[in-house]
Design a protein around this motif. Structure first.
Motif, short mmCIF file in Angstrom:
data_model
loop_
_atom_site.label_atom_id
_atom_site.label_comp_id
_atom_site.label_asym_id
_atom_site.label_seq_id
_atom_site.Cartn_x
_atom_site.Cartn_y
_atom_site.Cartn_z
N MET A 147 83.35 67.99 57.08
CA MET A 147 82.10 67.26 57.18
C MET A 147 80.99 68.15 56.63
N THR A 148 80.03 67.53 55.96
CA THR A 148 78.88 68.26 55.42
C THR A 148 77.71 68.21 56.41
N ASN A 149 76.67 68.99 56.13
CA ASN A 149 75.46 68.94 56.96
C ASN A 149 74.86 67.54 56.98
N GLU A 150 74.82 66.90 55.83
CA GLU A 150 74.24 65.56 55.74
C GLU A 150 75.06 64.55 56.56
N GLU A 151 76.37 64.67 56.50
CA GLU A 151 77.23 63.77 57.27
C GLU A 151 77.08 64.01 58.77
N ALA A 152 76.95 65.28 59.15
CA ALA A 152 76.75 65.61 60.57
C ALA A 152 75.43 65.02 61.06
N ALA A 153 74.39 65.14 60.24
CA ALA A 153 73.10 64.54 60.61
C ALA A 153 73.22 63.03 60.72
N GLU A 154 73.99 62.42 59.84
CA GLU A 154 74.19 60.97 59.87
C GLU A 154 74.89 60.54 61.17
N VAL A 155 75.85 61.33 61.62
CA VAL A 155 76.54 61.03 62.89
C VAL A 155 75.53 61.03 64.03
N LEU A 156 74.68 62.07 64.09
CA LEU A 156 73.69 62.15 65.16
C LEU A 156 72.68 61.00 65.07
N LEU A 157 72.26 60.65 63.87
CA LEU A 157 71.33 59.53 63.70
C LEU A 157 71.98 58.21 64.11
N THR A 158 73.25 58.05 63.81
CA THR A 158 73.96 56.83 64.20
C THR A 158 74.00 56.71 65.72
N ILE A 159 74.30 57.81 66.39
CA ILE A 159 74.32 57.80 67.86
C ILE A 159 72.95 57.40 68.38
N HIS A 160 71.89 57.98 67.80
CA HIS A 160 70.52 57.66 68.24
C HIS A 160 70.17 56.19 68.00
N GLU A 161 70.61 55.64 66.89
CA GLU A 161 70.29 54.24 66.58
C GLU A 161 71.01 53.28 67.54
N ILE A 162 72.23 53.61 67.91
CA ILE A 162 72.98 52.76 68.84
C ILE A 162 72.51 52.97 70.27
N TYR A 163 72.20 54.22 70.60
CA TYR A 163 71.75 54.59 71.94
C TYR A 163 70.35 55.22 71.83
N PRO A 164 69.30 54.43 71.85
CA PRO A 164 67.94 54.97 71.65
C PRO A 164 67.54 56.06 72.65
N SER A 165 68.18 56.09 73.81
CA SER A 165 67.86 57.14 74.78
C SER A 165 68.40 58.51 74.35
N TYR A 166 69.29 58.53 73.35
CA TYR A 166 69.86 59.78 72.84
C TYR A 166 68.82 60.44 71.94
N GLU A 167 68.19 61.48 72.46
CA GLU A 167 67.16 62.18 71.71
C GLU A 167 67.77 63.22 70.79
N ILE A 168 67.24 63.28 69.58
CA ILE A 168 67.66 64.31 68.64
C ILE A 168 66.55 65.35 68.57
N THR A 169 66.83 66.53 69.10
CA THR A 169 65.87 67.62 69.09
C THR A 169 66.35 68.72 68.15
N GLU A 170 65.44 69.62 67.79
CA GLU A 170 65.83 70.75 66.94
C GLU A 170 66.92 71.58 67.61
N ARG A 171 66.80 71.79 68.89
CA ARG A 171 67.80 72.56 69.63
C ARG A 171 69.16 71.87 69.58
N LYS A 172 69.17 70.57 69.79
CA LYS A 172 70.42 69.82 69.75
C LYS A 172 71.05 69.89 68.36
N ILE A 173 70.24 69.81 67.33
CA ILE A 173 70.74 69.91 65.96
C ILE A 173 71.37 71.28 65.72
#
Length: 78
Positions: free
Chosen positions: A1-27
Motif C-alpha cells: 500500500m502507498t501513502n496515498e492509499e493509506a490516506a484514502e483508507v482513513l478518509l473512507t473510514i471517516h466518510e462512513i463513520y463521521p465520528s472517526y476523527e483523523i488527526t495528525e497524531r493518528k496519521i
C-alpha cells in the motif's frame, strides 16, 4: 500500500463513520502500519466490517497482509 492509499483508507473510514476523527497524531501512527498491508485485502475487510458494525473499526479489524503471517498468528492465539 502507498501513502496515498493509506490516506484514502482513513478518509473512507471517516466518510462512513463521521465520528472517526483523523488527526495528525493518528496519521503518524496508522499510516506506517497500513503501509505494510495489502490494499485490496484491507478494503475487502473494511467493506465486510461496514456491513455489520455501526461503530468505526480499529486497524486490527481491517488488517490484511500478503504474507499470511497475520492469519497464522491469529490461529495460534497471538
Amino acid at each position: 500500500m502507498t501513502n496515498e492509499e493509506a490516506a484514502e483508507v482513513l478518509l473512507t473510514i471517516h466518510e462512513i463513520y463521521p465520528s472517526y476523527e483523523i488527526t495528525e497524531r493518528k496519521i503518524k501512527i496508522l499510516v506506517p502500519v497500513l503501509l505494510q498491508m495489502d490494499l485490496a485485502g484491507v478494503l475487502k475487510r473494511l467493506n465486510e466490517y461496514i456491513m455489520t458494525n455501526p461503530w468505526p473499526p480499529t486497524i486490527s479489524d481491517i488488517a490484511s497482509s500478503t504474507s499470511g503471517k497475520r492469519s497464522v498468528e491469529k490461529n495460534a492465539g497471538v
